[in-house]
Design a protein around this motif. Sequence first.
Motif, PDB file in Angstrom:
ATOM      1  N   GLN A   4      26.457  18.587 -17.659  1.00 41.22           N
ATOM      2  CA  GLN A   4      26.567  19.766 -18.735  1.00 41.22           C
ATOM      3  C   GLN A   4      25.537  19.872 -19.710  1.00 41.22           C
ATOM      4  O   GLN A   4      25.198  18.758 -20.043  1.00 41.22           O
ATOM      5  N   ARG A   5      25.392  20.961 -19.543  1.00 44.62           N
ATOM      6  CA  ARG A   5      24.085  21.874 -20.877  1.00 44.62           C
ATOM      7  C   ARG A   5      24.545  21.258 -21.999  1.00 44.62           C
ATOM      8  O   ARG A   5      25.656  21.777 -22.273  1.00 44.62           O
ATOM      9  N   CYS A   6      24.379  21.126 -23.017  1.00 44.81           N
ATOM     10  CA  CYS A   6      24.869  20.837 -24.383  1.00 44.81           C
ATOM     11  C   CYS A   6      24.228  21.925 -24.458  1.00 44.81           C
ATOM     12  O   CYS A   6      23.706  22.294 -26.327  1.00 44.81           O
ATOM     13  N   GLY A   7      23.062  21.724 -24.375  1.00 50.81           N
ATOM     14  CA  GLY A   7      22.258  24.150 -25.416  1.00 50.81           C
ATOM     15  C   GLY A   7      21.018  24.042 -25.245  1.00 50.81           C
ATOM     16  O   GLY A   7      20.152  22.681 -25.805  1.00 50.81           O
ATOM     17  N   TRP A   8      20.014  24.733 -24.989  1.00 49.84           N
ATOM     18  CA  TRP A   8      18.516  24.641 -24.910  1.00 49.84           C
ATOM     19  C   TRP A   8      18.615  24.112 -25.807  1.00 49.84           C
ATOM     20  O   TRP A   8      18.746  25.863 -27.147  1.00 49.84           O
ATOM     21  N   ARG A   9      17.232  24.351 -26.334  1.00 55.57           N
ATOM     22  CA  ARG A   9      16.848  24.267 -28.261  1.00 55.57           C
ATOM     23  C   ARG A   9      15.763  24.743 -28.107  1.00 55.57           C
ATOM     24  O   ARG A   9      14.650  24.367 -27.451  1.00 55.57           O
ATOM     25  N   PHE A  10      15.558  25.995 -28.344  1.00 55.98           N
ATOM     26  CA  PHE A  10      14.131  26.901 -28.824  1.00 55.98           C
ATOM     27  C   PHE A  10      13.228  25.849 -29.304  1.00 55.98           C
ATOM     28  O   PHE A  10      12.957  26.369 -30.464  1.00 55.98           O
ATOM     29  N   ALA A  11      11.440  25.926 -29.150  1.00 56.89           N
ATOM     30  CA  ALA A  11      10.401  24.789 -29.592  1.00 56.89           C
ATOM     31  C   ALA A  11       9.995  25.921 -30.934  1.00 56.89           C
ATOM     32  O   ALA A  11       8.677  25.342 -31.162  1.00 56.89           O
ATOM     33  N   GLY A  12       9.813  27.300 -30.356  1.00 52.77           N
ATOM     34  CA  GLY A  12       8.714  27.974 -31.073  1.00 52.77           C
ATOM     35  C   GLY A  12       8.873  29.244 -30.175  1.00 52.77           C
ATOM     36  O   GLY A  12      10.098  29.186 -29.653  1.00 52.77           O
ATOM     37  N   ARG A  13       7.767  29.954 -30.619  1.00 52.94           N
ATOM     38  CA  ARG A  13       7.534  31.515 -29.923  1.00 52.94           C
ATOM     39  C   ARG A  13       6.200  31.338 -29.152  1.00 52.94           C
ATOM     40  O   ARG A  13       5.407  30.090 -28.650  1.00 52.94           O
ATOM     41  N   ALA A  14       6.661  32.531 -28.352  1.00 51.98           N
ATOM     42  CA  ALA A  14       5.494  32.162 -27.131  1.00 51.98           C
ATOM     43  C   ALA A  14       3.861  32.192 -27.432  1.00 51.98           C
ATOM     44  O   ALA A  14       3.570  32.862 -28.679  1.00 51.98           O
ATOM     45  N   PRO A  16       0.078  33.850 -28.663  1.00 49.66           N
ATOM     46  CA  PRO A  16       0.619  34.605 -28.972  1.00 49.66           C
ATOM     47  C   PRO A  16      -0.617  35.555 -28.168  1.00 49.66           C
ATOM     48  O   PRO A  16      -0.918  37.179 -27.586  1.00 49.66           O
ATOM     49  N   ARG A  17      -1.972  34.379 -27.125  1.00 50.87           N
ATOM     50  CA  ARG A  17      -2.658  34.966 -26.197  1.00 50.87           C
ATOM     51  C   ARG A  17      -2.612  35.327 -25.082  1.00 50.87           C
ATOM     52  O   ARG A  17      -2.142  36.018 -24.218  1.00 50.87           O
ATOM     53  N   THR A  18      -1.239  34.126 -24.410  1.00 49.40           N
ATOM     54  CA  THR A  18      -1.245  33.875 -23.421  1.00 49.40           C
ATOM     55  C   THR A  18      -0.165  33.905 -22.297  1.00 49.40           C
ATOM     56  O   THR A  18       0.291  34.415 -21.126  1.00 49.40           O
ATOM     57  N   GLY A  19       1.483  34.355 -23.909  1.00 53.58           N
ATOM     58  CA  GLY A  19       2.098  34.833 -23.166  1.00 53.58           C
ATOM     59  C   GLY A  19       3.056  33.809 -22.917  1.00 53.58           C
ATOM     60  O   GLY A  19       3.426  34.175 -22.143  1.00 53.58           O
ATOM     61  N   SER A  20       2.120  32.116 -22.506  1.00 55.57           N
ATOM     62  CA  SER A  20       3.235  31.599 -22.014  1.00 55.57           C
ATOM     63  C   SER A  20       4.288  31.090 -23.066  1.00 55.57           C
ATOM     64  O   SER A  20       4.954  31.798 -23.826  1.00 55.57           O
ATOM     65  N   PRO A  21       5.569  30.871 -22.163  1.00 54.28           N
ATOM     66  CA  PRO A  21       7.069  30.595 -22.434  1.00 54.28           C
ATOM     67  C   PRO A  21       7.243  29.424 -24.093  1.00 54.28           C
ATOM     68  O   PRO A  21       6.131  28.447 -23.490  1.00 54.28           O
ATOM     69  N   PRO A  22       7.597  29.590 -24.785  1.00 57.08           N
ATOM     70  CA  PRO A  22       8.044  28.651 -26.044  1.00 57.08           C
ATOM     71  C   PRO A  22       8.180  26.705 -25.197  1.00 57.08           C
ATOM     72  O   PRO A  22       9.373  27.009 -24.179  1.00 57.08           O
ATOM     73  N   PRO A  23       8.022  25.797 -25.168  1.00 57.04           N
ATOM     74  CA  PRO A  23       8.738  24.771 -25.351  1.00 57.04           C
ATOM     75  C   PRO A  23       9.874  24.844 -25.452  1.00 57.04           C
ATOM     76  O   PRO A  23      10.771  25.296 -26.483  1.00 57.04           O
ATOM     77  N   GLU A  24      10.627  24.432 -24.142  1.00 55.32           N
ATOM     78  CA  GLU A  24      11.866  24.400 -24.397  1.00 55.32           C
ATOM     79  C   GLU A  24      13.334  22.933 -24.373  1.00 55.32           C
ATOM     80  O   GLU A  24      12.361  22.226 -23.368  1.00 55.32           O
ATOM     81  N   THR A  25      13.946  22.525 -24.740  1.00 52.74           N
ATOM     82  CA  THR A  25      14.259  21.281 -24.605  1.00 52.74           C
ATOM     83  C   THR A  25      16.304  20.815 -24.204  1.00 52.74           C
ATOM     84  O   THR A  25      16.594  22.086 -25.109  1.00 52.74           O
ATOM     85  N   VAL A  26      16.320  20.444 -23.303  1.00 50.89           N
ATOM     86  CA  VAL A  26      17.908  20.271 -23.014  1.00 50.89           C
ATOM     87  C   VAL A  26      18.255  19.309 -22.868  1.00 50.89           C
ATOM     88  O   VAL A  26      17.354  18.394 -22.289  1.00 50.89           O
ATOM     89  N   ARG A  27      20.318  18.757 -22.941  1.00 54.20           N
ATOM     90  CA  ARG A  27      20.185  17.624 -23.365  1.00 54.20           C
ATOM     91  C   ARG A  27      21.516  17.572 -21.616  1.00 54.20           C
ATOM     92  O   ARG A  27      22.198  18.646 -21.749  1.00 54.20           O
TER      93      ARG A  27
END
Length: 268
Positions: A4-14, A16-27
């Motif tokens: 069961q997913r308890c919710g994704w936690r966004f750790a920041g924005r993409a 600014p230069r590469t557009g890489s997705p921000p890190p996310e944590t899920v429990r």
Amino acid sequence: MPGQRCGWRFAGRAHPRTGSPPPETVRFGRSWVRLAPWRGDDRVGHLVTASGTPLDAAAVGECLERLRALGYRSVLTSAMAEREQPVFAEQGFVVRERLHLLSLELGDEPMPSTKVVVDTVGRDEYDDVLALDRRAFTPFWRLEAGGLRDALVATVACQFRATRDDAARADTRTGRRVSRRSTRITGYAITGWAGTDAYLQRIAVDPCEHGNGYGRALVDDALHFAWREGAHRVFVNTQADNDRALALYEARGFRLRPPGLSVMERAL
């Protein structure tokens, strides 16, 4: 294992230069997974799992779905123990790299080196550390700024220390040292601590400085930190073909723990 997913936690924005997705944590119940770009590459995801609580098939499947949604084309796992790997293999992952896993039981207080100075790394030296890391490791294992930052916050407590060239060695008669600003970093180590376990998370010595005692001094300093924090056991891993590192760890009392660890990968 609950899926069961308890919710994704966004750790920041993409980025600014590469557009890489921000890190996310899920429990998932008592476990967690962290998703982030591998070495800053927005095409390759890095799936980092919590140790001690393997994921089930539903949790791995949900992570793959999320990685696809974020635009990654492939994914690499963190280094995993053998018992964690079957559920990933069932979902198409294959072994990319193998690692030795070693451990050391701490008893009496380990004594740091008296011949080589080991001290803290300043924030203004992070670029120098990363440059040394690039010289010390092959491209697959090199750190970038985000990876260094992650290593420094991965555990409850952390020590970030370095050795420097001969100008920084202690004078055996007077104990005097020159200014850190006038020296060059020759090696560094990141040691983490959590509960009764400590982890030699990263150690690197400039290849042109091999044989000068820097690696041994960094390991001894890390063991002293772990003992001081109350750890009973210290873990370290190294690439399966890194005979120099393996010999260093075994000389300091570490023992191999077969079958080791593996990094796994799959296309998305």
